[in-house]
Write a protein that holds these residues in place. Structure first.
Motif: not given
Length: 144
Positions: A89-94, A113-117, A129-131, A139-140
């Protein structure tokens, strides 16, 4: 809780490939379906000289690359006997689009996946990921 319908947001990163493999293991154990969701963003640097033709070309290229990678993951799932679907999908807010997609299709689990920044990187770049983990109604599972 039964995880019969699993969503894997897929951004072509190594972390999202690992998340897919984790979702595949879960799907085998629970006889689940997996849906891969790729959100494609156009040029985020719009200004008064913005040309939508360049944006459309960028989106077309991103979609082609995504489809190639998704086909590889779908083949891996097929070998494991797991049913998969994919959507680009085309997205403006993932974050908003993934959460809305998950809720509207009644997913039982999101594996991503999480980049762990951390620190300044997380502050500047934000955390998809946090959002999603904060806003999703199911569940996530975050995979690093």
């Amino acid at each position: 809780m039964m995880f019969s319908n699993i969503l894997v947001p897929f951004d072509l990163s190594n972390q999202s490939i690992r998340a897919f493999k984790t979702a595949l293991d879960i799907a085998k154990n629970y006889n689940s379906k997996i849906t891969l969701l790729t959100c494609i963003e156009g040029d985020a640097w719009h200004h008064k000289f913005y040309d939508s033709r360049a944006d459309n070309e960028l989106i077309k290229k991103q979609k082609k690359v995504s489809q190639t990678q998704i086909a590889k993951l779908e083949a891996l799932a097929k070998k494991s006997g797991v049913t998969t679907k994919s959507q680009i999908i085309k997205s403006k807010s993932v974050v908003k689009d993934v959460v809305t997609f998950a809720k509207s299709r009644k997913f039982n689990l999101i594996v991503m996946g999480s980049h762990g920044r951390t620190g300044v990187d997380k502050l500047i770049l934000g955390s998809v990921a946090n959002g999603i983990a904060q806003k999703a109604s199911c569940p996530v599972l975050l995979v690093k």
